[in-house]
Motif scaffolding. Structure first.
Motif, PDB file in Angstrom:
ATOM      1  N   SER A 114       0.812  -1.217   0.000  1.00  0.00           N
ATOM      2  CA  SER A 114       0.000   0.000   0.000  1.00  0.00           C
ATOM      3  C   SER A 114       0.843   1.263   0.000  1.00  0.00           C
ATOM      4  N   SER A 138      -1.422   1.680  -5.766  1.00  0.00           N
ATOM      5  CA  SER A 138      -2.759   2.242  -5.573  1.00  0.00           C
ATOM      6  C   SER A 138      -2.787   3.752  -5.746  1.00  0.00           C
ATOM      7  N   ALA A 141      -4.252   4.862  -9.127  1.00  0.00           N
ATOM      8  CA  ALA A 141      -5.551   4.269  -9.448  1.00  0.00           C
ATOM      9  C   ALA A 141      -6.296   5.046 -10.527  1.00  0.00           C
ATOM     10  N   CYS A 196       2.199   4.311 -13.495  1.00  0.00           N
ATOM     11  CA  CYS A 196       2.928   3.305 -12.712  1.00  0.00           C
ATOM     12  C   CYS A 196       4.052   2.662 -13.519  1.00  0.00           C
ATOM     13  N   GLY A 241      -3.170  -2.452  -0.416  1.00  0.00           N
ATOM     14  CA  GLY A 241      -3.384  -1.226  -1.168  1.00  0.00           C
ATOM     15  C   GLY A 241      -4.365  -1.409  -2.306  1.00  0.00           C
ATOM     16  N   LEU A 242      -4.221  -2.511  -3.051  1.00  0.00           N
ATOM     17  CA  LEU A 242      -5.142  -2.779  -4.153  1.00  0.00           C
ATOM     18  C   LEU A 242      -6.421  -3.450  -3.674  1.00  0.00           C
ATOM     19  N   LEU A 264      -9.010  -0.848  -3.118  1.00  0.00           N
ATOM     20  CA  LEU A 264      -9.510  -0.099  -4.275  1.00  0.00           C
ATOM     21  C   LEU A 264     -10.776  -0.738  -4.841  1.00  0.00           C
ATOM     22  N   LYS A 322     -10.755  -0.235 -10.806  1.00  0.00           N
ATOM     23  CA  LYS A 322      -9.496   0.509 -10.749  1.00  0.00           C
ATOM     24  C   LYS A 322      -8.319  -0.426 -10.488  1.00  0.00           C
ATOM     25  N   ALA A 323      -8.515  -1.394  -9.599  1.00  0.00           N
ATOM     26  CA  ALA A 323      -7.449  -2.352  -9.315  1.00  0.00           C
ATOM     27  C   ALA A 323      -7.101  -3.154 -10.561  1.00  0.00           C
ATOM     28  N   GLU A 375     -10.499   6.500   3.281  1.00  0.00           N
ATOM     29  CA  GLU A 375      -9.498   6.006   2.336  1.00  0.00           C
ATOM     30  C   GLU A 375      -9.805   6.463   0.915  1.00  0.00           C
ATOM     31  N   GLY A 376      -8.806   7.113   0.287  1.00  0.00           N
ATOM     32  CA  GLY A 376      -8.921   7.502  -1.113  1.00  0.00           C
ATOM     33  C   GLY A 376      -9.787   8.710  -1.386  1.00  0.00           C
ATOM     34  N   ALA A 392      -1.188   7.732   0.323  1.00  0.00           N
ATOM     35  CA  ALA A 392      -1.671   7.253  -0.979  1.00  0.00           C
ATOM     36  C   ALA A 392      -1.912   8.414  -1.943  1.00  0.00           C
TER      37      ALA A 392
END
Length: 361
Positions: A69, A102, A105, A111, A143-144, A147, A151-152, A269-270, A295
């Motif tokens: 993550s 992540s 995303a 990435c 981390g994924l 999501l 998105k993952a 989160e996010g 993140a």
């Protein structure tokens, strides 16, 4: 026994055990379900090179990407293979980059730069004549898992595309998300492989505690039948080195160091805060103001005013966040445990261990 922190990476055993010696078994209604390890599908079916195809010294390489993550790490493992003996870890090359997958995303293309940078590390470490016989695997963790699925998947597909263009041995299912139980089991295999707990007929094993950024795991081999009977969802079995191991393994998604910190502070989160909004928390020093990044999202923070009750208010927030989320595992009073990942980092921060020391807890 003391072990370097870098050797405590939970995926050492994946390369050692799964690729070289792991045995796949089918479900038996009269016994616990044998673990179908997630990396079997990624590596099972790869043709193991002969010693002549590898090198005369009987070395084999494996490349593991640990997509956590808070960052992505590459581990290039070099194993010594000797007749009639378990493989031994001869050398490990390690490099980490931040942030984690992540963080991309909303733009998976970004990435690529980091993944390619880490692949260059592998190219420099593995002899080029062995590239096409060296397995390349990426496993993502909390981390994924945190999501949304779409998105993952976009991120995983981008990594698959990059791996397919690399010179190493990779298949479509070499890139995937590990569930929490398998993450804990992999860590348990790692620490017991390194401490020698898997090299004898009936050796004592140790438990493991792994504190990541998005989740935390506890895994151990229960000695009390009550533990197995009262926690059926947390019990898994697998066969390795001609022995069957039964483990208790539970992963707490969202209770990793960073995700739990965000929850205690009152964030989600996010989800960035609206412009001008702050997270006000009694768990920060009075009148504290600052920023914290998690993140790829930056949060504005502020402590409560001086004079307001802090300890009790902070305790209530933590208790509320943990309410009915943490279960007590029995059968632990006489068992030795090893704790790593952020446990190690916090130990260094507090001066309990030196930064270059080996940790054994």
């Amino acid at each position: 026994m003391k072990i370097p922190k870098t050797a405590l990476v939970f995926l050492v055993a994946v390369c050692v055990v799964v690729y070289l010696t792991y045995s796949k078994h089918h479900h038996d209604d009269k016994s616990p379900a044998l673990l179908k390890h997630p990396l079997l599908s990624a590596i099972n079916g790869f043709k193991r090179p002969t010693s002549a195809e590898v090198v005369s010294e009987y070395f084999q390489y494996g490349i593991m990407f640990d997509a956590g993550s808070t960052g992505t790490r590459i581990h290039v493992f070099k194993f010594l293979l000797q007749p009639h003996e378990s493989p031994k870890l001869a050398h490990e090359t390690f490099k980490a980059i931040k942030p984690g997958l992540s963080a991309y995303a909303d733009d998976p293309e970004r990435c690529a730069e980091g993944i390619l940078e880490l692949l260059d590390v592998a190219k420099a470490d593995v002899p080029d004549r062995l590239w096409d016989s060296t397995p390349l695997v990426l496993k993502a963790t909390a981390g994924l898992r945190l999501l949304p699925g779409e998105k993952a998947n976009h991120l995983l597909n981008k990594v698959k595309e990059i791996f397919a263009g690399s010179p190493f041995l990779s298949r479509d299912d070499s890139v995937a998300i590990m569930d929490g139980t398998d993450e804990g089991v992999s860590a348990w295999i790692t620490i017991n492989f390194l401490t020698g707990g898997l090299h004898a007929a009936d050796p004592p094993t140790v438990g493991m505690l792994d504190l990541g950024g998005g989740s935390t795991q506890i895994t151990f081999s229960p000695k009390d039948e009550k533990t197995i009977q009262t926690s059926p969802d947390d019990i898994t079995s697998f066969k390795m080195f001609n022995l069957t191991y039964t483990l208790y393994s539970h992963s707490y998604l969202g209770l990793g160091l960073m995700s739990a910190r965000l929850a205690v502070l009152g964030g989600t989160e996010g989800q960035p805060l609206p412009a001008g909004q702050e997270l006000v928390s009694p768990c920060l020093a009075p009148d504290y103001t600052g920023q914290w990044e998690h993140a790829e999202v930056t949060y504005a923070l502020r402590g409560q005013k001086a004079g307001e009750p802090m300890y009790e208010s902070c305790l209530k927030k933590v208790e509320k966040m943990l309410y009915k989320k943490v279960r007590k595992a029995e059968d632990l009073s006489s068992m030795e445990f090893y704790a790593f990942s952020y446990y190690y980092d916090r130990g260094v921060d507090l001066g309990l261990i030196g930064m270059n020391d080996f940790a054994s807890w």
